[in-house]
Motif scaffolding. Structure first.
Motif, PDB file in Angstrom:
ATOM      1  N   ALA A 332       2.326  -0.402   1.405  1.00 41.09           N
ATOM      2  CA  ALA A 332       3.628  -0.314   1.082  1.00 41.09           C
ATOM      3  C   ALA A 332       4.123   0.258  -0.298  1.00 41.09           C
ATOM      4  O   ALA A 332       4.881   1.086  -0.603  1.00 41.09           O
ATOM      5  N   GLN A 336       5.178   4.294  -1.484  1.00 33.63           N
ATOM      6  CA  GLN A 336       6.747   4.461  -2.073  1.00 33.63           C
ATOM      7  C   GLN A 336       6.465   5.250  -3.528  1.00 33.63           C
ATOM      8  O   GLN A 336       7.168   5.985  -3.914  1.00 33.63           O
ATOM      9  N   ARG A 353      -8.315   4.547   1.431  1.00 33.90           N
ATOM     10  CA  ARG A 353      -9.462   3.932   1.991  1.00 33.90           C
ATOM     11  C   ARG A 353      -9.243   3.931   3.733  1.00 33.90           C
ATOM     12  O   ARG A 353     -10.083   4.252   4.360  1.00 33.90           O
ATOM     13  N   SER A 354      -8.069   3.498   4.045  1.00 31.29           N
ATOM     14  CA  SER A 354      -7.701   3.812   5.483  1.00 31.29           C
ATOM     15  C   SER A 354      -6.320   3.876   5.840  1.00 31.29           C
ATOM     16  O   SER A 354      -5.497   3.485   4.830  1.00 31.29           O
ATOM     17  N   HIS A 356      -2.394   3.893   7.246  1.00 31.68           N
ATOM     18  CA  HIS A 356      -1.179   3.007   7.773  1.00 31.68           C
ATOM     19  C   HIS A 356      -0.354   3.559   8.585  1.00 31.68           C
ATOM     20  O   HIS A 356      -0.343   4.640   8.584  1.00 31.68           O
ATOM     21  N   ARG A 453       0.902  -4.055   8.214  1.00 34.61           N
ATOM     22  CA  ARG A 453       2.223  -3.734   7.885  1.00 34.61           C
ATOM     23  C   ARG A 453       2.707  -2.525   8.333  1.00 34.61           C
ATOM     24  O   ARG A 453       2.288  -1.496   7.841  1.00 34.61           O
ATOM     25  N   ALA A 500      -2.582   0.958  -6.510  1.00 33.31           N
ATOM     26  CA  ALA A 500      -1.547   0.346  -5.577  1.00 33.31           C
ATOM     27  C   ALA A 500      -2.437  -0.214  -4.731  1.00 33.31           C
ATOM     28  O   ALA A 500      -2.234  -0.126  -3.233  1.00 33.31           O
ATOM     29  N   THR A 501      -3.142  -1.298  -5.106  1.00 31.87           N
ATOM     30  CA  THR A 501      -4.292  -2.159  -4.142  1.00 31.87           C
ATOM     31  C   THR A 501      -3.817  -3.430  -3.819  1.00 31.87           C
ATOM     32  O   THR A 501      -4.569  -4.101  -3.276  1.00 31.87           O
ATOM     33  N   PHE A 503      -2.147  -7.623  -3.539  1.00 33.53           N
ATOM     34  CA  PHE A 503      -2.058  -8.711  -4.200  1.00 33.53           C
ATOM     35  C   PHE A 503      -2.828  -9.612  -3.431  1.00 33.53           C
ATOM     36  O   PHE A 503      -3.578  -9.454  -2.511  1.00 33.53           O
TER      37      PHE A 503
HETATM   38  P1  NAP Z   1      -1.465  -3.510   0.198  1.00 34.37           P
HETATM   39  O1  NAP Z   1      -0.527  -3.071   1.561  1.00 34.37           O
HETATM   40  O2  NAP Z   1      -2.232  -4.571   0.473  1.00 34.37           O
HETATM   41  O3  NAP Z   1      -2.004  -1.952   0.200  1.00 34.37           O
HETATM   42  C1  NAP Z   1      -3.140  -1.970  -0.629  1.00 34.37           C
HETATM   43  C2  NAP Z   1      -3.697  -0.607  -0.583  1.00 34.37           C
HETATM   44  O4  NAP Z   1      -4.715  -0.524  -1.336  1.00 34.37           O
HETATM   45  C3  NAP Z   1      -4.396  -0.328   0.796  1.00 34.37           C
HETATM   46  O5  NAP Z   1      -4.000   1.014   1.023  1.00 34.37           O
HETATM   47  C4  NAP Z   1      -6.066  -0.634   0.376  1.00 34.37           C
HETATM   48  O6  NAP Z   1      -6.558   0.229   1.484  1.00 34.37           O
HETATM   49  C5  NAP Z   1      -6.103  -0.206  -0.764  1.00 34.37           C
HETATM   50  N1  NAP Z   1      -7.019  -0.609  -1.359  1.00 34.37           N
HETATM   51  C6  NAP Z   1      -7.591  -2.069  -1.640  1.00 34.37           C
HETATM   52  N2  NAP Z   1      -8.587  -2.175  -2.366  1.00 34.37           N
HETATM   53  C7  NAP Z   1      -8.988  -0.815  -2.189  1.00 34.37           C
HETATM   54  C8  NAP Z   1     -10.365  -0.588  -2.705  1.00 34.37           C
HETATM   55  N3  NAP Z   1     -11.477  -1.098  -3.244  1.00 34.37           N
HETATM   56  N4  NAP Z   1     -10.507   0.990  -2.822  1.00 34.37           N
HETATM   57  C9  NAP Z   1      -9.535   1.824  -2.128  1.00 34.37           C
HETATM   58  N5  NAP Z   1      -8.511   1.392  -1.890  1.00 34.37           N
HETATM   59  C10 NAP Z   1      -8.447   0.094  -1.568  1.00 34.37           C
HETATM   60  O7  NAP Z   1      -0.531  -3.653  -1.159  1.00 34.37           O
HETATM   61  P2  NAP Z   1       0.799  -3.010  -1.429  1.00 34.37           P
HETATM   62  O8  NAP Z   1       1.088  -1.695  -0.902  1.00 34.37           O
HETATM   63  O9  NAP Z   1       0.986  -3.547  -2.871  1.00 34.37           O
HETATM   64  O10 NAP Z   1       1.657  -3.953  -0.399  1.00 34.37           O
HETATM   65  C11 NAP Z   1       1.565  -5.395  -0.295  1.00 34.37           C
HETATM   66  C12 NAP Z   1       2.826  -6.057   0.586  1.00 34.37           C
HETATM   67  O11 NAP Z   1       3.823  -6.277  -0.650  1.00 34.37           O
HETATM   68  C13 NAP Z   1       3.365  -5.285   1.393  1.00 34.37           C
HETATM   69  O12 NAP Z   1       2.670  -5.515   2.705  1.00 34.37           O
HETATM   70  C14 NAP Z   1       4.647  -5.733   1.551  1.00 34.37           C
HETATM   71  O13 NAP Z   1       4.511  -7.227   2.290  1.00 34.37           O
HETATM   72  C15 NAP Z   1       5.025  -5.954   0.206  1.00 34.37           C
HETATM   73  N6  NAP Z   1       5.404  -4.785  -0.514  1.00 34.37           N
HETATM   74  C16 NAP Z   1       6.898  -4.446   0.271  1.00 34.37           C
HETATM   75  C17 NAP Z   1       7.545  -3.630  -0.313  1.00 34.37           C
HETATM   76  C18 NAP Z   1       8.807  -3.185   0.446  1.00 34.37           C
HETATM   77  O14 NAP Z   1       9.582  -3.908   0.984  1.00 34.37           O
HETATM   78  N7  NAP Z   1       9.128  -2.110   0.498  1.00 34.37           N
HETATM   79  C19 NAP Z   1       7.114  -2.647  -1.243  1.00 34.37           C
HETATM   80  C20 NAP Z   1       5.801  -2.864  -1.647  1.00 34.37           C
HETATM   81  C21 NAP Z   1       4.924  -4.165  -1.391  1.00 34.37           C
HETATM   82  P3  NAP Z   1      -7.005  -0.575   3.040  1.00 34.37           P
HETATM   83  O15 NAP Z   1      -5.666  -0.255   3.870  1.00 34.37           O
HETATM   84  O16 NAP Z   1      -8.249   0.133   3.566  1.00 34.37           O
HETATM   85  O17 NAP Z   1      -7.248  -2.112   2.836  1.00 34.37           O
END
Ligand code: NAP
Length: 658
Positions: A332, A336, A353-354, A356, A453, A500-501, A503
């Motif tokens: 997510a 953005q 990495r993979s 969405h 997500r 952007a990895t 939480f």
């Molecule tokens: P996320 O959904 O956990 O995405 C993390 C990304 O980093 C994924 O693409 C993941 O790949 C990649 N990644 C993690 N470790 C890695 C590694 N060692 N090497 C390469 N790639 C790696 O984190 P996020 O984007 O910050 O979002 C987290 C949550 O926050 C969302 O699901 C949502 O609930 C909330 N959020 C909401 C909004 C909104 O409302 N618009 C915006 C931002 C965040 P993989 O997919 O392969 O694991």
């Protein structure tokens, strides 16, 4: 920010609103012409009870969104005319607006406006959420008003002043509690305050992603930008009048239960590192789920010589203009950031990495027109009915297609509807990347839609087709002083890296040391197996309550604030039980806790998040889904609507111990 102000009054609670509308008849007419038919039909049905008209619209409405109806123009014009006449009639007759619609009328209205049958389970929730009489059904009121001394001697600590923490504070204040909110930042807002990366916005429509007790008619966007949400939080905070209770730039370091006294001994660390200790009767964590950044374990990360930061702590001092920037992660946050910076940087290297799934969203950048804002602020009940439609369209309406049909054989989807969604999403990918087969293969997930997500397409896919953007797939091998080496051993030289990895969502309460009657919370949960009763209470941790605890994240859709409000009501009921019963200790019994968690795990069987092809932050190392709720919003609403004293051991501590 701390000066108190008053919330805007919704029109149905504003004296003289009907006369105001009459005086602005022309504005009303031009405004109605712009609005979606579903909310207008609901307002009209509510004001008139005219079920024959509602029936006539039913065949033309297939869903809750404005684009899901095919009502003929002449019928829309007729509806607008009837609505204006109804409002005029109310005004001229001096009639008060009607209260909540009857159960029977509500059923007909809801079924028609969302284009499908809304089950029985929803109605209690709709009445609560829409708060027709303005009295906030979710507010827990005293059955017997306690003495001032009892409340003064019962101290409550709330950890965190984000969306949930300040709402908790507002409810505690209304009830007269002696409470403190401790917040590590220098402002309210939590994750919305901390995350300031380019492109940040909410992906739940904010006319629903906002407090039910403080609906906002003046959102500029349907999906608000981060700063707009932060402004809303600050406005609400100012209106709540709880500033005297909030301590900024302080962090709870530990909380240790004293079983003899029935209190939590809490150590708080100030920004300068100094600490102090205080005792509280109850501790409520509103620390959030997505607040500890996850740093990937990639070799050589400390070797990189350029600026490197996590998306949650975007470094605005780094000038990215013209630079080569790497964004690692396409969740997510990444999706953005990427479209927001692509035209500012020299080159953008995206590490995926993979993939969405990403769904198209025509409203994502659209601004709310003045007419819409005017309607939300002036047409009685319009705001509420619009909220109901969003609640349905972005949440529980989506849940059934996340379950496996046992007769379904295609491993890339779960059932016919899920397959239909898959095909729709695939068509969007193809369109966005101009049919580029190589890119299509890279960005099309091999798991069913909603396994991770679901993201909203804010231009991410199209951005990948830009000349200055490169998509690198697969795992990263290592970092060098000057860049990132991909799985094929190719070094991508970059100036700046953004992680952007995500939480550390699987260890709630991190990094606070929480010690209950039988060891620390980490002894109970390990690194990634948190469990709680209803996501709120944990055996061996008396008088501790969690907001946004284990298995309460909404993976299918819906607003996290809806869950927060359910949890706040439940916690307020638990505290009321303690105060009115003159009790010191309340602790969930093991049996209901285990029973609840068994049900949660059983409910996940066959759900998309358990799909073997899906790796996500929802699951722990053993494959158990630990963050998400398996329940429809209506189910969780019901589960938490009444605190059940029989599920708790409740007692007084011996007088001599205190
Ligand atoms: P996320 O959904 O956990 O995405 C993390 C990304 O980093 C994924 O693409 C993941 O790949 C990649 N990644 C993690 N470790 C890695 C590694 N060692 N090497 C390469 N790639 C790696 O984190 P996020 O984007 O910050 O979002 C987290 C949550 O926050 C969302 O699901 C949502 O609930 C909330 N959020 C909401 C909004 C909104 O409302 N618009 C915006 C931002 C965040 P993989 O997919 O392969 O694991």
């Amino acid at each position: 920010m701390t000066a108190s102000s008053s919330p805007p009054q919704l029109p149905e609670h504003r004296p003289g609103i009907l006369q105001e509308l009459l005086a602005q008849a022309r504005q009303l007419e031009s405004c109605l012409a712009e609005l979606d038919v579903q909310p207008l039909l609901l307002v009209y049905g509510h004001l008139t009870g005219d079920s024959a008209t509602i029936d006539r619209f039913a065949p033309y409405i297939k869903g809750a969104w404005g684009f899901e109806e095919s009502v003929p123009e002449e019928m829309k014009a007729e509806l607008r005319g009837k609505l204006i006449a109804t409002l005029k009639d109310y005004a001229e007759a001096g009639r008060p607006l009607p209260p909540a619609p009857s159960r029977e009328l509500l059923q007909k209205m809801a079924d028609t406006a969302v284009g499908t049958h809304v089950p029985e389970a929803y109605y209690a929730m709709i009445y609560d959420e829409l708060n027709f009489d303005g009295k906030d059904a979710k507010t827990v009121r005293w059955r017997e008003t306690p003495g001032a001394a009892r409340l003064a001697n019962f101290k409550v600590l709330v950890i965190g002043a984000g969306f949930s923490g300040i709402a908790m504070g507002a409810k505690l204040k209304e009830a007269g509690y002696n409470f403190v909110v401790v917040e590590k930042n220098d402002n309210v807002g939590g994750t919305w305050y901390e995350n300031t990366y380019p492109g940040i916005a909410v992906d739940t429509p904010n006319h629903f992603y906002s407090y039910s007790f403080r609906m906002e008619p003046n959102w500029d966007h349907y999906f608000a930008r981060g700063d707009e949400i932060q402004t809303y939080i600050e406005k609400c905070y100012a209106e709540m009048g709880i500033a005297d209770h909030v301590r900024f730039e302080q962090e709870v370091a530990s909380t240790i239960w004293d079983k003899d006294k029935g209190i939590w001994n809490v150590k708080v660390r100030r920004k300068d590192g100094s600490t102090y200790e205080e005792s509280y009767n109850a501790v409520i964590s509103a620390a959030g789920l997505l607040n500890v950044p996850a740093f990937p374990k990639i070799p050589g990360m400390d070797r990189f010589k350029g600026p490197l930061f996590h998306s949650a702590h975007w470094d605005h001092n780094v000038d990215i203009a013209g630079k080569t920037v790497a964004v690692i992660g396409t969740g997510a946050s990444g999706q953005q950031i990427i479209p927001a910076i692509a035209d500012k940087v020299g080159k953008l290297v995206v590490f995926q990495r993979s993939p969405h799934w990403v769904r198209p969203n025509p409203l994502i950048f659209r601004t709310v027109t003045d007419n819409w804002k005017w309607a939300l602020a002036n047409i009685p009940y319009y705001n509420k009915w619009y909220r109901f439609l969003l609640l349905w369209a972005t949440a529980d309406g989506l849940l059934p297609q996340m379950r496996t049909d046992p007769n379904w054989t295609n491993p890339l989807s779960l059932n016919a509807e899920n397959q239909r969604i898959r095909e729709w999403l695939e068509a969007n990918i193809r369109e966005q990347v101009n049919g580029d087969e190589e890119l299509i293969a890279k960005v099309t997930p091999k798991f069913p839609p909603y396994g991770k997500r679901m993201l909203r397409d804010g231009g991410y896919l199209k951005t990948l087709t830009r000349d200055n953007v490169e998509l690198v797939t697969g795992p990263i091998q290592t970092f060098t002083e000057t860049g990132i080496v991909d799985e094929h051993g190719v070094e991508h030289r970059v100036d700046v890296i953004c992680l952007a990895t995500g939480f550390k969502a699987q260890c709630p309460l991190t990094p606070i040391e929480v010690v209950g009657t039988n060891g620390s919370i980490r002894d109970h949960w390990g690194e990634d197996d948190p469990r709680a009763h209803l996501g709120i209470t944990v055996p061996d941790f008396p008088n501790l309550f969690l907001i946004y605890g284990p298995n309460t994240n909404l993976g299918h859709g819906g607003s996290a604030l809806f869950h927060s409000e359910c949890q706040i009501r439940y916690i307020m009921q638990a505290l009321r039980e303690m105060i009115e019963g003159d009790l010191d200790v309340v602790e969930v019994k093991r049996e209901p806790f285990e029973d609840y968690n068994r049900k949660v795990d059983a409910e996940f069987e066959g759900m998309v998040w358990m799909h073997p092809g899906v790796a996500s932050w929802y699951k722990n190392a053993k494959g158990r889904v630990v963050t998400n709720s398996p329940w429809a919003l209506s189910v969780y609403h019901k589960l938490t609507a009444e605190f059940a004293p029989e599920e708790y051991a409740m007692s007084k501590v011996k007088a001599e111990a205190v």
